[in-house]
Write an enzyme that holds these catalytic residues in place. Structure first.
Site, PDB file in Angstrom:
ATOM      1  N   ARG A 201      26.250  41.492  46.721  1.00 46.42           N
ATOM      2  CA  ARG A 201      26.698  42.793  47.240  1.00 46.42           C
ATOM      3  C   ARG A 201      25.540  43.595  47.820  1.00 46.42           C
ATOM      4  NH1 ARG A 201      31.604  44.498  43.005  1.00 46.42           N
ATOM      5  NH2 ARG A 201      33.181  43.471  44.278  1.00 46.42           N
TER       6      ARG A 201
ATOM      7  N   LYS B 150      49.950  34.024  38.048  1.00 49.96           N
ATOM      8  CA  LYS B 150      51.303  34.589  37.917  1.00 49.96           C
ATOM      9  C   LYS B 150      51.809  35.245  39.183  1.00 49.96           C
ATOM     10  CE  LYS B 150      50.835  35.814  33.079  1.00 49.96           C
ATOM     11  NZ  LYS B 150      50.733  36.957  32.198  1.00 49.96           N
TER      12      LYS B 150
ATOM     13  N   GLY C  36      40.138  38.590  43.409  1.00 54.23           N
ATOM     14  CA  GLY C  36      40.188  37.921  42.099  1.00 54.23           C
ATOM     15  C   GLY C  36      39.283  36.720  42.005  1.00 54.23           C
TER      16      GLY C  36
ATOM     17  N   GLY D 171      40.154  44.429  44.049  1.00 57.06           N
ATOM     18  CA  GLY D 171      41.359  45.264  44.151  1.00 57.06           C
ATOM     19  C   GLY D 171      41.645  45.725  45.573  1.00 57.06           C
TER      20      GLY D 171
HETATM   21  P1  AMP Z   1      44.710  34.960  39.571  1.00 58.32           P
HETATM   22  O1  AMP Z   1      43.708  35.848  38.910  1.00 58.32           O
HETATM   23  O2  AMP Z   1      46.112  35.411  39.504  1.00 58.32           O
HETATM   24  O3  AMP Z   1      44.261  34.562  40.988  1.00 58.32           O
HETATM   25  O4  AMP Z   1      44.755  33.603  38.704  1.00 58.32           O
HETATM   26  C1  AMP Z   1      43.671  32.742  38.617  1.00 58.32           C
HETATM   27  C2  AMP Z   1      43.868  31.843  37.430  1.00 58.32           C
HETATM   28  O5  AMP Z   1      45.058  31.091  37.557  1.00 58.32           O
HETATM   29  C3  AMP Z   1      42.747  30.849  37.266  1.00 58.32           C
HETATM   30  O6  AMP Z   1      42.074  31.127  36.079  1.00 58.32           O
HETATM   31  C4  AMP Z   1      43.463  29.491  37.179  1.00 58.32           C
HETATM   32  O7  AMP Z   1      42.949  28.656  36.177  1.00 58.32           O
HETATM   33  C5  AMP Z   1      44.885  29.900  36.839  1.00 58.32           C
HETATM   34  N1  AMP Z   1      45.860  28.874  37.219  1.00 58.32           N
HETATM   35  C6  AMP Z   1      46.049  28.354  38.431  1.00 58.32           C
HETATM   36  N2  AMP Z   1      47.006  27.407  38.398  1.00 58.32           N
HETATM   37  C7  AMP Z   1      47.442  27.321  37.127  1.00 58.32           C
HETATM   38  C8  AMP Z   1      48.435  26.535  36.460  1.00 58.32           C
HETATM   39  N3  AMP Z   1      49.154  25.627  37.137  1.00 58.32           N
HETATM   40  N4  AMP Z   1      48.618  26.728  35.141  1.00 58.32           N
HETATM   41  C9  AMP Z   1      47.872  27.646  34.479  1.00 58.32           C
HETATM   42  N5  AMP Z   1      46.932  28.421  35.058  1.00 58.32           N
HETATM   43  C10 AMP Z   1      46.711  28.260  36.361  1.00 58.32           C
END
Ligand code: AMP
Length: 398
Positions: free
Chosen positions: A37, A198, A355, A378
């Site tokens: 950064r 999610k 993220g 964010g």
């Molecule tokens: P996010 O912060 O929503 O972008 O989520 C990132 C996280 O999702 C990472 O830590 C990944 O390990 C997790 N992730 C991705 N695919 C899967 C999956 N099929 N099952 C469980 N966790 C997952």
């Protein structure tokens, strides 16, 4: 002409420039552990100093709760800024009041001064008018170079723009150009790759992207809820049962508006979520009751790669599998590598951020071949959601 006021329109020589930067860097034992950064802020700092401005850095660091806290001082960060920009950086132990005023009065053209953490005053986050006035007294113009803080209407990220001439710094300008190129006026066809754990945190994002892109490639844990919505068995995979109907609605909207949603057609499953656990690759109809879907299978990877091969632009957020744990990184690595290769040869504009995305693309060795990687978390997500960012809106050329 850019839709935003930039340094090309600013006369900064001899002026006191309040420069909002992102110095919210990772730190361990009083030492900065990642200067990314700071390196991004360096271009604007050096340009202003070279043009004879008095450069006054404003930034927040961490989340101090009740006024000044030693562990959130910007002093060690200011020292690292000096190393990166190869110029001395003076420091004032408050961002307003007599300390700050004295330090600013002592500046000569070309000098750089860093003021203490703006969040040592709770008025910063409240965008308090008296605090904004106290800051505005220190400068002649305001330059916002902190896209990552632009989703917040705080005193230094937005309030100052109402009080004094306001311009985008070079990092902000690069971010706005890249984002505009990706979604506002993209070369078509344009795809979004969306992954991560999610759907729940990304509903607005999916809704907005569906309006803007031709193809939506969904992977990661969030794909499981879509697979369940299509009636496929998902065993013990991460999913959100209460959002199955929402997933159906998203698919129906895509169909009605002629957008293509690309979902996994085969997957890598394991019964234990741990490194080097025994895995099987199965079609999406053959996931067993004790299986967890943890990555894309080879046919899904091929499908995603061939979809991207038709695209001219791609915007990317989130990993396509549980990439931190081997071997569940294969889908993310292979699809990212294919996108990066086409990006490097000039055939594809690739913009990513938010993220875990930067970590996932670094892991894939793809990050430095992408057209643009946003380090904002964010703010990048809110932009993907189609929201107006206050710290950006204030910079619009009227
Ligand atoms: P996010 O912060 O929503 O972008 O989520 C990132 C996280 O999702 C990472 O830590 C990944 O390990 C997790 N992730 C991705 N695919 C899967 C999956 N099929 N099952 C469980 N966790 C997952």
């Amino acid at each position: 002409m850019s839709a935003f006021r930039t340094l090309d329109q600013a006369d900064v020589k001899g002026k006191r420039v309040l420069l909002r930067v992102d110095l919210n860097v990772p730190m361990e034992d009083g030492k900065v552990t990642d200067v990314t950064r700071i390196e991004r802020a360096a271009e604007t700092i050096n340009e202003l100093a070279d043009k004879g401005a008095k450069v006054i850095l404003l930034a927040h660091f961490g989340r101090p709760k009740k006024g000044p806290e030693a562990k959130f001082t910007l002093k060690p960060v200011a020292d690292t800024v000096a190393e990166v920009i190869k110029r001395p950086v003076a420091f004032a132990s408050d961002c307003i009041g007599p300390e700050a005023e004295k330090a600013v009065a002592a500046m000569k053209p070309g000098d750089v001064l860093c003021l203490e953490n703006t969040r040592f005053h709770p008025e910063e986050e409240k965008n308090d008018p008296a605090f904004v006035d106290a800051l505005a007294k220190l400068g002649d113009i305001w330059v916002n170079d902190a896209f990552s803080a632009a989703h917040r209407a705080h005193a230094t990220t937005e309030g100052l723009g109402h009080k004094m001439p306001a311009y985008a710094g070079r990092t902000m300008q690069a971010e706005l150009d890249a984002l505009g190129q990706a979604l506002e006026a993209p070369q078509r066809p344009v795809a979004a790759v969306v992954g991560g754990a999610k759907i729940s945190g990304k509903l607005d994002l999916l809704g907005n992207l569906l309006d803007k892109v031709d193809v939506l490639i969904i992977g990661g844990g969030m794909a499981n809820t879509f697979l369940a919505a299509q009636g496929h068995p998902i065993g013990k995979s991460l999913s959100e049962n209460d959002l199955v109907q929402t997933a159906r609605d998203i698919m129906a909207k895509a169909k009605a508006t002629n957008r293509e949603i690309v979902l996994p057609i085969d997957v890598v499953v394991a019964q234990k979520f741990e490194a080097n656990a025994p895995t099987r690759t199965v079609d999406i109809d053959s996931v067993g009751p004790d299986d967890m879907i943890l990555d894309l299978g080879p046919r899904s990877i091929e499908h995603a790669v061939s979809s991207l091969a038709r695209m001219k632009t791609v915007v990317w957020n989130g990993p396509l599998g549980a990439f931190e744990t081997k071997p569940f990184d294969v889908g993310t690595v292979q699809v990212a590598d294919a996108a990066a290769a086409r990006s490097a040869s000039g055939g594809l504009v690739t913009v990513a951020g938010g993220g875990d995305t930067v970590a996932a693309l670094n892991h894939a060795g793809a990050a430095d071949r992408f057209t643009y990687i946003s380090t904002a978390g964010g703010a990048f997500l809110e932009w993907l959601e189609g929201k107006a960012l206050p710290g950006v809106e204030i910079l619009r050329a009227k």
